[in-house]
Design a protein around this motif. Structure first.
Motif, PDB file in Angstrom:
ATOM      1  N   PRO A  75       0.798  -1.234   0.000  1.00 30.57           N
ATOM      2  CA  PRO A  75       0.000   0.000   0.000  1.00 30.57           C
ATOM      3  C   PRO A  75       0.819   1.266   0.000  1.00 30.57           C
ATOM      4  CG  PRO A  75      -0.025  -1.009   2.158  1.00 30.57           C
ATOM      5  CD  PRO A  75       0.646  -1.984   1.245  1.00 30.57           C
ATOM      6  N   LEU A  81      -0.808  18.380  -2.812  1.00 26.70           N
ATOM      7  CA  LEU A  81      -1.132  17.121  -2.157  1.00 26.70           C
ATOM      8  C   LEU A  81      -0.914  17.224  -0.659  1.00 26.70           C
ATOM      9  CD1 LEU A  81       0.342  14.490  -4.625  1.00 26.70           C
ATOM     10  CD2 LEU A  81      -2.023  15.226  -4.368  1.00 26.70           C
ATOM     11  N   TRP A 138     -14.636  -2.124  11.192  1.00 26.40           N
ATOM     12  CA  TRP A 138     -13.166  -2.229  11.112  1.00 26.40           C
ATOM     13  C   TRP A 138     -12.760  -3.494  10.362  1.00 26.40           C
ATOM     14  CZ3 TRP A 138      -9.063   0.734  13.114  1.00 26.40           C
ATOM     15  CH2 TRP A 138      -7.821   0.088  13.155  1.00 26.40           C
ATOM     16  N   THR A 197       0.490  10.848   2.989  1.00 25.22           N
ATOM     17  CA  THR A 197       1.373  10.250   1.989  1.00 25.22           C
ATOM     18  C   THR A 197       2.289  11.267   1.338  1.00 25.22           C
ATOM     19  OG1 THR A 197      -0.271  10.571   0.257  1.00 25.22           O
ATOM     20  CG2 THR A 197      -0.346   8.500   1.471  1.00 25.22           C
ATOM     21  N   PRO A 246      -7.719   9.823  13.546  1.00 27.21           N
ATOM     22  CA  PRO A 246      -7.786   8.356  13.535  1.00 27.21           C
ATOM     23  C   PRO A 246      -8.063   7.819  12.132  1.00 27.21           C
ATOM     24  CG  PRO A 246      -8.998   9.210  15.407  1.00 27.21           C
ATOM     25  CD  PRO A 246      -8.596  10.400  14.589  1.00 27.21           C
ATOM     26  N   GLY A 247      -7.265   6.853  11.737  1.00 25.36           N
ATOM     27  CA  GLY A 247      -7.437   6.249  10.425  1.00 25.36           C
ATOM     28  C   GLY A 247      -6.778   6.992   9.294  1.00 25.36           C
ATOM     29  N   LEU A 274     -15.883   2.337  15.850  1.00 28.61           N
ATOM     30  CA  LEU A 274     -15.233   1.848  14.628  1.00 28.61           C
ATOM     31  C   LEU A 274     -15.866   0.550  14.138  1.00 28.61           C
ATOM     32  CD1 LEU A 274     -11.487   2.710  15.339  1.00 28.61           C
ATOM     33  CD2 LEU A 274     -13.266   4.118  14.312  1.00 28.61           C
ATOM     34  N   HIS A 334     -14.625   4.763  10.091  1.00 25.24           N
ATOM     35  CA  HIS A 334     -14.515   6.128  10.610  1.00 25.24           C
ATOM     36  C   HIS A 334     -15.662   7.014  10.133  1.00 25.24           C
ATOM     37  CE1 HIS A 334     -10.352   4.471  10.735  1.00 25.24           C
ATOM     38  NE2 HIS A 334     -10.363   5.033  11.916  1.00 25.24           N
ATOM     39  N   GLU A 367      -9.774  10.882   2.047  1.00 22.15           N
ATOM     40  CA  GLU A 367     -10.190  10.078   3.191  1.00 22.15           C
ATOM     41  C   GLU A 367     -11.546   9.425   2.960  1.00 22.15           C
ATOM     42  OE1 GLU A 367      -7.943   9.721   5.562  1.00 22.15           O
ATOM     43  OE2 GLU A 367      -6.642  11.144   4.541  1.00 22.15           O
ATOM     44  N   ARG A 418      -3.996   8.637   6.840  1.00 20.95           N
ATOM     45  CA  ARG A 418      -2.646   8.330   6.371  1.00 20.95           C
ATOM     46  C   ARG A 418      -2.137   9.516   5.568  1.00 20.95           C
ATOM     47  NH1 ARG A 418      -0.534   4.251   1.720  1.00 20.95           N
ATOM     48  NH2 ARG A 418      -2.168   5.335   0.620  1.00 20.95           N
ATOM     49  N   HIS A 448     -13.294   6.356   5.444  1.00 23.61           N
ATOM     50  CA  HIS A 448     -12.340   5.320   5.020  1.00 23.61           C
ATOM     51  C   HIS A 448     -13.077   4.084   4.508  1.00 23.61           C
ATOM     52  CE1 HIS A 448      -9.621   7.677   7.872  1.00 23.61           C
ATOM     53  NE2 HIS A 448      -9.223   7.944   6.656  1.00 23.61           N
ATOM     54  N   HIS A 455      -7.749   5.195   1.541  1.00 25.89           N
ATOM     55  CA  HIS A 455      -7.063   6.482   1.638  1.00 25.89           C
ATOM     56  C   HIS A 455      -6.965   7.209   0.306  1.00 25.89           C
ATOM     57  CE1 HIS A 455      -5.521   4.648   5.473  1.00 25.89           C
ATOM     58  NE2 HIS A 455      -6.016   5.790   5.860  1.00 25.89           N
ATOM     59  N   PRO A 489      -7.249   4.819  17.592  1.00 21.09           N
ATOM     60  CA  PRO A 489      -8.534   5.528  17.687  1.00 21.09           C
ATOM     61  C   PRO A 489      -8.399   6.962  18.181  1.00 21.09           C
ATOM     62  CG  PRO A 489      -8.275   4.094  19.572  1.00 21.09           C
ATOM     63  CD  PRO A 489      -7.074   3.858  18.693  1.00 21.09           C
ATOM     64  N   LEU A 537      -7.633  10.806  -6.182  1.00 18.13           N
ATOM     65  CA  LEU A 537      -6.658  11.656  -5.517  1.00 18.13           C
ATOM     66  C   LEU A 537      -6.528  11.181  -4.077  1.00 18.13           C
ATOM     67  CD1 LEU A 537      -7.805  15.178  -6.749  1.00 18.13           C
ATOM     68  CD2 LEU A 537      -5.650  14.058  -7.302  1.00 18.13           C
ATOM     69  N   PRO A 538      -5.429  11.517  -3.428  1.00 18.47           N
ATOM     70  CA  PRO A 538      -5.362  11.197  -1.997  1.00 18.47           C
ATOM     71  C   PRO A 538      -6.541  11.812  -1.268  1.00 18.47           C
ATOM     72  CG  PRO A 538      -3.224  11.893  -2.792  1.00 18.47           C
ATOM     73  CD  PRO A 538      -4.197  12.127  -3.921  1.00 18.47           C
ATOM     74  N   TRP A 587     -11.873   0.202   4.159  1.00 19.38           N
ATOM     75  CA  TRP A 587     -10.946  -0.236   5.215  1.00 19.38           C
ATOM     76  C   TRP A 587     -11.022  -1.749   5.376  1.00 19.38           C
ATOM     77  CZ3 TRP A 587      -7.837   3.073   8.202  1.00 19.38           C
ATOM     78  CH2 TRP A 587      -7.223   2.505   9.317  1.00 19.38           C
ATOM     79  N   ASP A 634     -16.857   8.766  14.294  1.00 23.14           N
ATOM     80  CA  ASP A 634     -16.179   7.465  14.178  1.00 23.14           C
ATOM     81  C   ASP A 634     -17.011   6.301  14.732  1.00 23.14           C
ATOM     82  OD1 ASP A 634     -14.079   8.791  13.042  1.00 23.14           O
ATOM     83  OD2 ASP A 634     -12.819   8.792  14.826  1.00 23.14           O
ATOM     84  N   TYR A 693     -10.844  -7.344  15.962  1.00 20.18           N
ATOM     85  CA  TYR A 693      -9.820  -6.652  15.161  1.00 20.18           C
ATOM     86  C   TYR A 693      -9.622  -7.364  13.816  1.00 20.18           C
ATOM     87  CZ  TYR A 693      -5.641  -3.719  14.646  1.00 20.18           C
ATOM     88  OH  TYR A 693      -4.717  -2.783  14.227  1.00 20.18           O
ATOM     89  N   TYR A 725     -13.041  -1.313  18.878  1.00 17.61           N
ATOM     90  CA  TYR A 725     -12.831  -0.230  19.848  1.00 17.61           C
ATOM     91  C   TYR A 725     -14.114   0.105  20.609  1.00 17.61           C
ATOM     92  CZ  TYR A 725      -8.227   0.195  17.874  1.00 17.61           C
ATOM     93  OH  TYR A 725      -6.934  -0.083  17.475  1.00 17.61           O
TER      94      TYR A 725
END
Lengths: 456, 187
Positions: A43, B35, A222, B155, B150-151, A219, A174, A123, B153, A156, A105, B115, A120-121, A159, A182, A293, A244
């Motif tokens: 990733p 970015l 998850w 980059t 939380p969660g 969460l 989330h 969430e 990333r 997300h 992501h 979390p 694009l990057p 996930w 969340d 988990y 969680y």
């Protein structure tokens, strides 16, 4: 212009790298002449100049004897899931396994059908289904994209993923509930003829029929698993982890009450049927145990098995299906800290990853009988067991994403000691591509850093 | 060809291509900045070097390039990893490219599966050269360090440093998050 260059290079690479696979398409370990066979994700790989774009590899492994691997870097610009399993199921009913890969992501663009150049990057996340099929039918790269129903929730989406015939579940742990950050949710997509049918159903702990309450930081979603475990025969049931969640009694409570982060596992019966879900919640009370988990579920030879990891407590709860009822707890397996971080049901065995135990371990426990567990470990700092999946013929694929600079994957014979390692640049696994032409700067080079974070 | 961290010394860029090279950098720089801002983060630029050794604070986590560095005690703690690092990039000043200096860039990925939100460190890791010189990363614009939810990333974290052209980077050392461990990454 930049995307055009990336796209052209990607298409060229895809064409070049696909030739050996097609040329050597012999009998596959599963699903007849189906492709792809296995998927390994990195990733955080860098491709071209794209930071942490990620890389997805497909592998075909010969049936028996010394493993001969045909590896291919697949759709170079397609980002993979960072953590958690890749889902595998025959979704379209053609006899070939299909793969579901989440990208929590990144956010897809606004152009349906063109996911590869339109992200694009971000969430929000999105998911791609990689359809299995024979290479001759030209289906190796066919994909269907699943997007979160509402953009901007930053849940997300992707996930976690799970799949069965005609249905794909996508976790967005989330995702907020109204006024509850969340809390988490799962989105259920119905598919036919490789297309999404209708609007996805949103399942959360405030959905009628779903046990529990949507609380701050649960969460929910998850982890996911799907199999025919209970309810109507032949209809898949969905298992959802909320590691969680606090064990804090009924009603909506503030975060941090009761047994904190004990976690919960929810079984939702017959989710493919268009009716109000009916569910059961399981717990394994232990503060910071993080029950749920990781999950694994299967039905094999008429027997339903469900495993739920609580790596914070170093425990795995094994459930067994019962005639006409829900699965019931069978036994609790104990191990070191992080035991249950990853899980896989492979035939008659359960594989349990504990990547933080030394260099990481995988324990293979027979589902029945008193046989001694088989334990295999990695080298110092490997994080062996970060991911694990069955590879057929009594073998496992085990991810060790911190082995060496690139990360690696081991093909492990259960009960044997002849482990075969694969890593980008070893002559078998290609390295991520650099910019088109000669790279001039370090950041223009393709770099593998997390190979093996996900296997499926 | 720039020097990969720990590799051979940098070579002076070929003459006559300064304008093209500068233009070549505009797009990546803008993309990186966009970015980074999109990820709720910032790009770091340096303000020169500081002589002397690295700060001696224990404990120190040592991990190489590509290795996951846990920034807490749990397996679900925030983590970071160095993706690529290298020097030999042009050192731009108000008067053009300074031929006696070079820019180093370290590309980092940071994830927060925990979390709880974490706040990035106010002072980011230093780059230590082959003579023990410590080169700090200076953040622009100034302000409180960003929070990683939380969660989330990140980059597009890029640490940028400047140093004399004949120097080589040997390690990155410092904190990534507030109250986190000191990490040391040999380059």
């Amino acid at each position: 212009m930049r995307f055009v260059r990336v796209a052209v290079a990607g298409v060229l690479l895809a064409c070049l790298t696909s030739v050996p696979v097609a040329a050597h398409a012999g009998p596959a370990a599963r699903g007849g002449d189906c492709a792809p066979e296995f998927v390994i994700a990195d990733p955080n790989a860098r491709q071209y100049e794209q930071a942490a774009l990620g890389a997805v590899y497909t592998l075909r492994i010969e049936e028996e004897g010394p493993p001969r691997v045909r590896a291919r870097l697949m759709r170079p610009w397609m980002p993979p899931t960072p953590e958690g399993p890749i889902a595998r199921a025959d979704i379209d009913g053609d006899g070939c396994d299909d793969l579901v890969v989440g990208s929590p992501h990144l956010s897809a663009g606004d152009h349906p059908g063109t996911p590869d150049l339109g992200y694009l990057p971000g969430e929000d996340g999105y998911v791609q289904i990689i359809w299995g099929g024979t290479p001759a039918r030209g289906q190796m790269d066919a994909t269907t994209v699943l997007r979160p129903p509402v953009r901007g929730r930053h849940g997300h989406f992707g996930w976690s993923v799970a799949a069965a015939a005609g249905v794909v579940a996508v976790g967005a742990p989330h995702e907020d509930a109204p006024g509850v950050p969340d809390a988490g949710a799962v989105h259920l997509f119905a598919l036919a003829d490789r297309r999404v049918r209708g609007a996805p159903r949103r399942l959360a702990q405030d959905t009628p029929g779903v046990p529990g309450d949507s609380e701050d930081g649960d969460l929910f979603g998850w982890s996911l698993a799907m199999a025919d475990l209970a309810g109507a025969a032949g209809v898949p049931d969905l298992v959802v982890g909320a590691p969680y969640e606090d064990d804090d009694g009924g009603g909506r409570q503030p975060d941090g009450q009761g047994v904190t982060h004990a976690g919960a596992v929810t079984l939702l019966r017959d989710v493919a049927l268009p009716r109000t879900p009916a569910g059961t919640q399981f717990r394994l009370p232990s503060a910071e145990g993080l029950f749920g988990y990781a999950l694994a579920a299967s039905r094999s030879a008429g027997v339903a098995n469900l495993a739920a990891g609580a790596p914070g407590a170093g425990a795995v709860q094994l459930f067994r299906g019962t005639p006409g009822g829900d699965p019931s707890p069978l036994r609790v397996l104990r191990g070191p800290r992080s035991y249950g971080f990853s899980l896989a049901l492979a035939g008659d065995d359960l594989a349990i990853g504990a990547p933080d135990e030394g260099g990481g371990t995988v324990t293979v426990v027979p589902l029945d009988g008193p046989a001694e567990p088989f334990v295999v470990g990695g080298g110092p700092g490997d994080r062996f067991g970060w991911s694990v999946a069955g590879a057929g013929y009594g073998r496992l694929l085990v991810g060790a994403p911190d082995r060496g600079r690139t990360g690696a994957v081991a093909l492990v014979p259960i009960g044997g000691d002849e482990i075969v390692w694969f890593a980008p640049g070893d002559g078998t696994i290609p390295e991520p591509p650099s910019v088109y032409g000669e790279p001039r700067w370090p950041h223009e080079r393709g770099v593998a850093v997390d190979f093996g974070s996900s296997v499926g | 060809m720039p020097t990969v961290a720990g590799g051979r010394p940098p070579v002076t860029p070929p003459p006559g291509r300064g304008h093209a090279r500068h233009g070549r950098w505009v797009v990546p720089a803008v993309v990186t900045l966009v970015l980074a801002c999109g990820a709720g983060f910032v790009v770091f630029w340096t303000g020169g070097s500081t002589a002397g050794g690295s700060r001696a604070v224990a404990p120190v986590l040592v991990t190489g390039i590509g290795g996951r560095i846990p920034l807490g005690t749990g397996f679900d703690s925030p983590w970071t990893m160095v993706q690529t690092a290298g020097c030999g990039y042009p050192s731009h000043t108000e008067r053009g490219v300074d031929p006696t200096r070079q820019t180093c860039r370290v590309f980092v990925v940071l994830g927060n599966p925990s979390p709880e939100p974490v706040r990035m460190a106010d002072h980011f890791p230093d780059l230590v050269d082959d003579r023990g010189g410590t080169h700090p990363a200076v953040r622009e614009p100034p302000g409180r360090a960003p929070v990683v939810q939380p969660g989330q990333r990140l980059t597009s974290v890029v640490f940028t440093y400047e140093m004399a052209r004949e120097r080589r980077p040997v390690r990155l050392e410092g904190r990534l998050i507030q109250a986190g461990p000191i990490v040391r990454v040999p380059l």
